[in-house]
Write a protein that holds these residues in place. Structure first.
Motif, mmCIF file in Angstrom:
data_model
loop_
_atom_site.group_PDB
_atom_site.id
_atom_site.type_symbol
_atom_site.label_atom_id
_atom_site.label_comp_id
_atom_site.label_asym_id
_atom_site.label_seq_id
_atom_site.Cartn_x
_atom_site.Cartn_y
_atom_site.Cartn_z
ATOM 1 N N UNK A 143 119.676 6.829 2.139
ATOM 2 C CA UNK A 143 118.643 7.422 1.289
ATOM 3 C C UNK A 143 117.335 6.663 1.489
ATOM 4 N N UNK A 144 116.235 7.370 1.435
ATOM 5 C CA UNK A 144 114.928 6.745 1.587
ATOM 6 C C UNK A 144 114.046 7.145 0.413
ATOM 7 N N UNK A 145 113.403 6.157 -0.204
ATOM 8 C CA UNK A 145 112.572 6.372 -1.386
ATOM 9 C C UNK A 145 111.120 6.124 -1.005
ATOM 10 N N UNK A 146 110.239 7.075 -1.332
ATOM 11 C CA UNK A 146 108.816 6.917 -1.031
ATOM 12 C C UNK A 146 108.004 7.061 -2.310
ATOM 13 N N UNK A 147 106.949 6.263 -2.402
ATOM 14 C CA UNK A 147 106.076 6.206 -3.568
ATOM 15 C C UNK A 147 104.864 7.123 -3.392
ATOM 16 N N UNK A 148 104.252 7.507 -4.506
ATOM 17 C CA UNK A 148 102.954 8.164 -4.459
ATOM 18 C C UNK A 148 101.888 7.142 -4.075
ATOM 19 N N UNK A 149 100.736 7.542 -3.549
ATOM 20 C CA UNK A 149 100.330 8.939 -3.385
ATOM 21 C C UNK A 149 101.005 9.590 -2.177
ATOM 22 N N UNK A 150 101.576 10.777 -2.397
ATOM 23 C CA UNK A 150 102.228 11.493 -1.314
ATOM 24 C C UNK A 150 101.242 12.521 -0.772
ATOM 25 N N UNK A 151 100.333 11.988 0.035
ATOM 26 C CA UNK A 151 99.296 12.827 0.605
ATOM 27 C C UNK A 151 98.014 12.770 -0.200
ATOM 28 N N UNK A 152 96.920 13.136 0.474
ATOM 29 C CA UNK A 152 95.596 13.209 -0.150
ATOM 30 C C UNK A 152 95.179 14.670 -0.342
ATOM 31 N N UNK A 153 95.872 15.549 0.371
ATOM 32 C CA UNK A 153 95.651 16.987 0.284
ATOM 33 C C UNK A 153 96.866 17.660 0.926
ATOM 34 N N UNK A 154 96.824 18.980 1.013
ATOM 35 C CA UNK A 154 97.974 19.705 1.547
ATOM 36 C C UNK A 154 98.265 19.312 2.995
ATOM 37 N N UNK A 155 97.238 19.185 3.796
ATOM 38 C CA UNK A 155 97.451 18.874 5.209
ATOM 39 C C UNK A 155 98.132 17.521 5.384
ATOM 40 N N UNK A 156 97.653 16.499 4.678
ATOM 41 C CA UNK A 156 98.255 15.163 4.809
ATOM 42 C C UNK A 156 99.661 15.127 4.219
ATOM 43 N N UNK A 157 99.907 15.866 3.139
ATOM 44 C CA UNK A 157 101.257 15.924 2.561
ATOM 45 C C UNK A 157 102.228 16.580 3.537
#
Length: 484
Positions: A143-157
């Motif tokens: 399992x891998x856990x990632x923190x926010x910010x998850x992207x700056x906009x739709x393209x980066x997300x």
């Protein structure tokens, strides 16, 4: 009330960025709480990893100091702290290079649940995921856990999602939002779907409007560089407040499984109507007696980034047609408070003429911080002789009083980390959910950037700009006092 503690399976938890602020303040102290509660198995391994060139002994000293700083003395007996530290080790790893990866692979156990917590910049997510895969460290069950910010906009997300999905399946990815680990937030689902009292009333026929408030009394000093690139919309609305809105507005899932719950949350985001600029208020705090202005805190006198935002939203479906949702969040406000207020409509026929003036009406107040609990505001007869006089009283339940301080002392991070070990994704955002939220937020951000409008100023210690009050007044409504 005594909490039931259900131990989790043996696990190897690798924390990337283990010497950073989040790990020291939240992740490692949270794990100590779970160890103290007896939830961690005796053979659990917690492996710190960072660029810092220290050894395991140095890492244990660092975490011992963090526990001493962030956990009250009465909750950290010396012998327990010592036992907990024995579960810790450290590997110096270069996230962008090859240093340390073979050493990490050699200390992980094939039979344990492997969890990788990425408490690092999102720019490192893809590189770490790639090296975990290419060095045969990640397994199909990892399992891998990632923190926010998850992207700056739709393209980066979308780019971040693609980077992770190259090496992990969606069911292995846990996008953490600590707001969803709060006891009261989790109770939203129980309150709605386990009680026949509320669900029949949970619609536009009976609910006049919903207010969601996340207010902070501090400014952005110390993190102005980051904040001025994000603002209240990206930092709070697109993730935290959107998650609260989804839990309030979602349809009952067919069953209580992670995908069923998250399916319904995505439907809420996709049902949001376009928002007019007139239904958005953006603000920046001025300087005050005890604080600098937003411009000073971010060191940018020309900044047009908002430290406050209020929005009026509409969910375009049968359940919520005609019921507005008002969201607001900001810095340097009068108090630190987070709550959801579900305000019900008045009875269809008033049998108490001239006795209802000044009445605020029935409301269900769900407090997220600082005192987690639920209040139901009702109208009753005022006690005493002299005829029928009406007054309002609050039926209040503080979770700390009802469930005990020991239950309420649990931090959101410790709950969520244990959910990761269990493999329960219910309180974690799915990739399509993140992208749907950005797809909704991006046009709003683009619209006010095209309009070239400056955020309006507001006084520190206030409830925000006057224009936000007018946003509610146009519909004949009022914001609840912050910190009430």
């Amino acid at each position: 009330m005594v909490a039931r503690v259900i131990p989790v399976e043996p696990f190897d938890l690798v924390i990337f960025g283990a010497t950073g602020d989040l790990a020291r303040r939240k992740i490692l102290p949270g794990l100590f709480h779970r160890f103290r509660a007896g939830q961690m198995p005796p053979d659990a391994k917690i492996i710190g990893s960072a660029r810092s060139d220290i050894d395991s002994a140095g890492f244990r000293e660092l975490i011992a100091a963090a526990i001493g700083e962030f956990i009250p003395e009465e909750l950290r007996p010396a012998e327990l702290v010592s036992e907990f530290l024995n579960h810790l080790s450290y590997v110096h790893i270069d996230a962008m290079g090859e240093t340390g990866w073979s050493e990490l692979r050699g200390i992980l156990r094939p039979e344990a649940v492997r969890t990788f917590y990425l408490s690092v910049s999102p720019s490192l997510f893809g590189a770490i995921a790639e090296r975990l895969s290419h060095n045969d460290i990640a397994t199909l069950e990892s399992r891998i856990v990632v923190e926010k910010p998850f992207g700056h906009d739709l393209t980066s997300a979308q780019a971040l999602n693609k980077d992770l999905l190259r090496h992990f399946d969606e069911q292995q990815i846990y996008r953490i939002d600590h707001y969803l680990g709060k006891e009261t937030v989790q109770n939203l689902m129980a309150l709605r779907f386990a009680n026949s009292l509320f669900e029949p009333l949970w619609n536009s026929t009976h609910i006049d409007h919903v207010q969601i408030t996340v207010a902070e009394s501090i400014g952005v000093a110390g993190r102005g560089g980051y904040y001025d690139q994000s603002g209240a919309m990206r930092d709070m609305v697109q993730n935290h407040l959107m998650q609260l809105l989804c839990l309030i507005a979602m349809e009952p899932p067919s069953k209580f499984t992670s995908n069923s719950v998250r399916d319904e949350k995505v439907k809420v985001i996709e049902a949001l109507e376009p928002v007019a600029l007139d239904d958005i208020v953006r603000g920046q705090y001025r300087s005050g007696r005890d604080n600098q202005s937003y411009f000073d805190d971010v060191e940018n006198a020309n900044s047009r980034t908002e430290s406050y935002i209020a929005l009026k939203l509409a969910v375009g479906n049968w359940r919520w047609a005609g019921t507005p949702f008002y969201l607001r969040t900001g810095k340097q406000l009068r108090d630190r408070a987070s709550e959801i207020a579900v305000v019900f409509k008045d009875p269809p026929h008033n049998i108490f003429p001239n006795k209802m003036e000044g009445r605020k009406g029935n409301a269900l107040i769900i407090r997220l911080q600082p005192d987690e609990g639920i209040t139901l505001r009702t109208t009753i007869k005022e006690p005493g002789p002299g005829g029928m006089r009406l007054t309002e009283v609050d039926m209040d339940m503080s979770f700390a009083d009802a469930l005990g301080d020991s239950l309420m002392s649990q931090d959101a991070y410790e709950r969520l980390i244990m959910d990761v070990i269990r493999g329960d994704q219910t309180l974690f955002m799915r990739g399509d959910e993140v992208e749907a939220a950005w797809a909704w937020a991006d046009p709003l951000i683009a619209a006010w950037e095209d309009a070239n409008q400056r955020p309006v100023p507001y006084d520190p210690g206030s409830s925000g700009p006057e224009e936000a009050l007018m946003l509610m007044h146009r519909g004949g409504r009022r914001w609840r006092p912050i910190g009430d």
